[in-house]
Design a protein around this motif. Structure first.
Motif, mmCIF file in Angstrom:
data_model
loop_
_atom_site.group_PDB
_atom_site.id
_atom_site.type_symbol
_atom_site.label_atom_id
_atom_site.label_comp_id
_atom_site.label_asym_id
_atom_site.label_seq_id
_atom_site.Cartn_x
_atom_site.Cartn_y
_atom_site.Cartn_z
ATOM 1 N N GLN A 4 0.869 -1.163 0.000
ATOM 2 C CA GLN A 4 0.000 0.000 0.000
ATOM 3 C C GLN A 4 0.912 1.220 0.000
ATOM 4 O O GLN A 4 1.916 1.250 0.705
ATOM 5 C CB GLN A 4 -0.865 -0.018 1.261
ATOM 6 C CG GLN A 4 -2.067 0.858 1.207
ATOM 7 C CD GLN A 4 -2.983 0.620 2.396
ATOM 8 O OE1 GLN A 4 -2.550 0.662 3.541
ATOM 9 N NE2 GLN A 4 -4.246 0.376 2.123
ATOM 10 N N GLY A 5 0.569 2.219 -0.828
ATOM 11 C CA GLY A 5 1.437 3.378 -0.931
ATOM 12 C C GLY A 5 0.671 4.679 -0.999
ATOM 13 O O GLY A 5 -0.551 4.718 -1.130
ATOM 14 N N GLN A 25 4.172 0.786 2.539
ATOM 15 C CA GLN A 25 4.448 -0.406 3.341
ATOM 16 C C GLN A 25 4.234 -1.612 2.451
ATOM 17 O O GLN A 25 3.382 -1.589 1.558
ATOM 18 C CB GLN A 25 3.453 -0.542 4.496
ATOM 19 C CG GLN A 25 3.684 0.275 5.696
ATOM 20 C CD GLN A 25 2.638 -0.050 6.772
ATOM 21 O OE1 GLN A 25 1.475 -0.290 6.488
ATOM 22 N NE2 GLN A 25 3.060 -0.028 8.019
ATOM 23 N N PHE A 26 4.983 -2.682 2.737
ATOM 24 C CA PHE A 26 4.770 -3.924 2.009
ATOM 25 C C PHE A 26 5.273 -5.098 2.835
ATOM 26 O O PHE A 26 6.038 -4.918 3.784
ATOM 27 C CB PHE A 26 5.437 -3.886 0.627
ATOM 28 C CG PHE A 26 6.924 -3.619 0.646
ATOM 29 C CD1 PHE A 26 7.828 -4.661 0.552
ATOM 30 C CD2 PHE A 26 7.401 -2.328 0.740
ATOM 31 C CE1 PHE A 26 9.193 -4.414 0.555
ATOM 32 C CE2 PHE A 26 8.767 -2.063 0.741
ATOM 33 C CZ PHE A 26 9.668 -3.111 0.651
ATOM 34 N N TRP A 34 8.933 -0.979 5.032
ATOM 35 C CA TRP A 34 8.437 0.315 4.579
ATOM 36 C C TRP A 34 9.530 0.961 3.745
ATOM 37 O O TRP A 34 10.716 0.646 3.889
ATOM 38 C CB TRP A 34 8.021 1.210 5.744
ATOM 39 C CG TRP A 34 9.138 1.595 6.667
ATOM 40 C CD1 TRP A 34 9.528 0.932 7.798
ATOM 41 C CD2 TRP A 34 10.034 2.706 6.530
ATOM 42 N NE1 TRP A 34 10.590 1.558 8.380
ATOM 43 C CE2 TRP A 34 10.926 2.664 7.620
ATOM 44 C CE3 TRP A 34 10.159 3.724 5.611
ATOM 45 C CZ2 TRP A 34 11.932 3.604 7.800
ATOM 46 C CZ3 TRP A 34 11.161 4.668 5.787
ATOM 47 C CH2 TRP A 34 12.029 4.601 6.871
ATOM 48 N N GLY A 35 9.125 1.812 2.851
ATOM 49 C CA GLY A 35 10.082 2.495 2.003
ATOM 50 C C GLY A 35 9.584 3.874 1.634
ATOM 51 O O GLY A 35 8.387 4.155 1.659
ATOM 52 N N LEU A 64 -0.797 6.798 5.128
ATOM 53 C CA LEU A 64 -1.463 5.616 4.556
ATOM 54 C C LEU A 64 -2.894 5.501 5.066
ATOM 55 O O LEU A 64 -3.821 5.225 4.296
ATOM 56 C CB LEU A 64 -0.683 4.341 4.886
ATOM 57 C CG LEU A 64 0.646 4.172 4.182
ATOM 58 C CD1 LEU A 64 1.438 3.025 4.809
ATOM 59 C CD2 LEU A 64 0.448 3.943 2.698
ATOM 60 N N LEU A 65 -3.090 5.713 6.366
ATOM 61 C CA LEU A 65 -4.425 5.623 6.941
ATOM 62 C C LEU A 65 -5.329 6.733 6.412
ATOM 63 O O LEU A 65 -6.513 6.502 6.150
ATOM 64 C CB LEU A 65 -4.348 5.664 8.468
ATOM 65 C CG LEU A 65 -3.716 4.425 9.106
ATOM 66 C CD1 LEU A 65 -3.396 4.685 10.575
ATOM 67 C CD2 LEU A 65 -4.595 3.208 8.948
ATOM 68 N N ALA A 66 -4.776 7.937 6.219
ATOM 69 C CA ALA A 66 -5.576 9.049 5.696
ATOM 70 C C ALA A 66 -6.011 8.785 4.256
ATOM 71 O O ALA A 66 -7.146 9.076 3.879
ATOM 72 C CB ALA A 66 -4.783 10.353 5.782
ATOM 73 N N LYS A 67 -5.133 8.212 3.455
ATOM 74 C CA LYS A 67 -5.463 7.969 2.046
ATOM 75 C C LYS A 67 -6.346 6.744 1.848
ATOM 76 O O LYS A 67 -7.297 6.771 1.079
ATOM 77 C CB LYS A 67 -4.196 7.811 1.210
ATOM 78 C CG LYS A 67 -4.498 7.484 -0.246
ATOM 79 C CD LYS A 67 -3.306 7.554 -1.127
ATOM 80 C CE LYS A 67 -3.633 7.064 -2.499
ATOM 81 N NZ LYS A 67 -4.005 8.058 -3.430
#
Length: 157
Positions: A4-5, A25-26, A34-35, A64-67
């Motif tokens: 997820q990005g 994150q992956f 994470w990257g 990530l949570l906001a998107k």
């Protein structure tokens, strides 16, 4: 691979131009990674960073949570025993027995929330220990009753 990005822009510290950042994150090799990488559109200044083993930086988790919104992992069926569940939580999250019991209670009732990647990784750990687990969006479905949340997430925060 589960990933997820999120993309964002900010001002380049080198030239003041627009810097585009791509972060995420992956799961790779059964571990959370994470990257983040970025490049300035004007001057080409860029970087790349990646890590595993520790927690994802909070600014990245929040983005990530906001998107994408939060995901929830919960047991798929009522538990008949807790041994597999407690083992999975202790191994996956490094919890004491008391902490694992508390997390198990939450997981079996309302579920634990986090990013999609965090919840999928926890669900995989649970399944390896014989616990049927499901991951679903954490937001309530319109018309469904909400169970509330203790505020604890799948990353143990």
């Amino acid at each position: 691979m589960i990933s997820q990005g999120v993309k964002s822009t900010e001002q380049c510290g080198a030239c003041g131009g627009v810097l585009v950042r791509d972060s995420g994150q992956f799961v790779h090799g059964g571990r959370l990674w994470w990257g983040s990488e970025g490049r300035c559109r004007a001057c080409g200044h860029g970087w790349c960073e990646e890590d595993t083993g520790g927690p994802t930086p909070e600014p990245l988790r929040r983005a990530l949570l906001a998107k994408h919104g939060a995901a929830r992992v919960r047991t798929a069926v009522p538990l008949t025993g807790r041994v597999g569940l407690l083992r999975a939580l202790r191994e996956h999250r490094g919890l004491s027995l008391a902490e694992a019991r508390s997390a198990a209670d939450e997981l079996a009732s309302n579920g634990l929330t986090g990013t999609l990647v965090e919840t999928e990784l926890l669900a995989a750990a649970l399944r390896r220990h014989g616990v049927e687990a499901v991951v679903e969006p954490a937001e309530p479905v319109p018309g469904a009753s909400s169970g509330g949340s203790s505020g604890q997430d799948s990353a143990g925060r």
